[in-house]
Design a protein around this motif. Structure first.
Motif, PDB file in Angstrom:
ATOM      1  N   LEU A  84      77.216  46.753   5.525  1.00 52.20           N
ATOM      2  CA  LEU A  84      77.705  45.886   4.452  1.00 52.20           C
ATOM      3  C   LEU A  84      76.627  45.598   3.414  1.00 52.20           C
ATOM      4  CD1 LEU A  84      79.798  43.390   6.606  1.00 52.20           C
ATOM      5  CD2 LEU A  84      80.662  45.224   5.148  1.00 52.20           C
ATOM      6  N   ARG A  85      75.381  45.504   3.842  1.00 56.32           N
ATOM      7  CA  ARG A  85      74.288  45.173   2.924  1.00 56.32           C
ATOM      8  C   ARG A  85      73.714  46.390   2.216  1.00 56.32           C
ATOM      9  NH1 ARG A  85      70.617  40.589   6.095  1.00 56.32           N
ATOM     10  NH2 ARG A  85      72.243  38.984   6.209  1.00 56.32           N
ATOM     11  N   ARG A  86      73.841  47.566   2.811  1.00 54.06           N
ATOM     12  CA  ARG A  86      73.250  48.783   2.248  1.00 54.06           C
ATOM     13  C   ARG A  86      74.312  49.874   2.138  1.00 54.06           C
ATOM     14  NH1 ARG A  86      67.857  49.931   3.080  1.00 54.06           N
ATOM     15  NH2 ARG A  86      68.412  51.867   2.008  1.00 54.06           N
ATOM     16  N   PRO A  87      75.161  49.816   1.107  1.00 56.29           N
ATOM     17  CA  PRO A  87      76.196  50.850   0.949  1.00 56.29           C
ATOM     18  C   PRO A  87      75.632  52.266   0.924  1.00 56.29           C
ATOM     19  CG  PRO A  87      76.609  49.020  -0.534  1.00 56.29           C
ATOM     20  CD  PRO A  87      75.253  48.778   0.058  1.00 56.29           C
ATOM     21  N   ASP A  88      74.404  52.425   0.427  1.00 59.76           N
ATOM     22  CA  ASP A  88      73.826  53.762   0.334  1.00 59.76           C
ATOM     23  C   ASP A  88      73.666  54.409   1.707  1.00 59.76           C
ATOM     24  OD1 ASP A  88      71.850  51.604   0.573  1.00 59.76           O
ATOM     25  OD2 ASP A  88      70.340  53.187   0.553  1.00 59.76           O
TER      26      ASP A  88
END
Length: 263
Positions: A84-88
């Motif tokens: 959720l915090r790092r879509p990449d």
């Protein structure tokens, strides 16, 4: 001449046609208690759908039961918080998964199907296998071979680009849980990409969305997806350059660049 004043019946008719919150009324300066409690419940269901456990093993078993040989992979997102915090991180395979896809030992395939958890694992757990069950016969009737089936955890839409590039797929079908809404926490989306490769944008995809019990049926979704797959391969394009000409007026809209799932 003044326009006619809408009748109260027109508002009631609208409420029967849509799950959207219209004509809720009010209590003093606030919502009625019933409307507020309904909103709170739907909001909680949407949050639960985002954080639900992904039943990858059950989906693998269901897809195997359809005669496919699915591969299980993961993105570089180590857990749901990272996802959720790092879509990449959700757009790239982890090293072990990349090796597993590379080692599948098959020639480039006309079509690959990826089933990813996305932002609603609940939607994928409920709908993915059933949709594939309806989709495979339609693709077979169109003489489109499905050469690779992958189940991906921690997946964003663009993870399919890397998988498609590795498998040499001419067409990539990504089935993924869409961002939950207050009226549909279990909505599944299908993203279609011709000649997938890393770095593509949503303008190069087509999307069939809102596949769930109160939305698009499996039969209707399979019809639209198979049409887009067939025509996308024939015309060698997807996205804004591929318009829906299927004539299926009662079926879903194809939305180029649609991204409720957040790639």
């Amino acid at each position: 001449m003044k326009p006619p004043v809408p009748s109260s019946r027109s508002l009631a008719d609208l409420r029967r046609l849509t799950p959207a919150r219209v004509g809720l009324g009010r209590s003093a300066a606030s919502l009625p208690t019933e409307a507020l409690l309904s909103f709170t419940l739907d909001h909680a269901r949407a949050r639960d759908a985002v954080h639900a456990a992904f039943d990858a093993a059950g989906i693998m078993a269901g897809l195997a039961g359809l005669g496919t040989a699915p591969i299980e992979v993961s993105s570089q997102a180590r857990n749901r918080r990272d996802y959720l915090r790092r879509p990449d991180l959700g757009r790239m395979l982890d090293p072990a998964s990349k090796r597993a896809v590379e080692g599948r030992g098959a020639a480039p395939c006309p079509c690959a199907i990826v089933v990813g958890d996305g932002l609603s694992p609940t939607a994928v757990n409920v709908h993915a296998v059933a949709l594939v069950r309806h989709l495979l016969p339609r693709l077979a009737a169109d003489k489109v071979e499905v050469g690779a089936v992958v189940v991906a955890s921690g997946a964003r839409v663009a993870l399919g680009d890397e998988i498609g590039a590795i498998t040499g797929a001419r067409m990539l079908v990504m089935l993924i849980g869409e961002r939950p809404g207050l009226s549909a926490p279990d909505s599944l989306g299908a993203y279609l990409t011709f000649a997938p490769r890393i770095g593509l944008t949503d303008a190069e995809r087509n999307c069939v969305s809102n596949i769930h019990g109160a939305g698009l049926s499996y039969e209707e979704a399979a019809f639209r997806i198979s049409w887009l797959v067939r025509e996308g391969i024939a015309r060698q394009v997807t996205g804004v350059a591929l318009k829906d000409e299927s004539g299926g007026g009662s079926f879903s809209r194809s939305l180029p660049g649609c991204d409720k799932s957040d790639t």
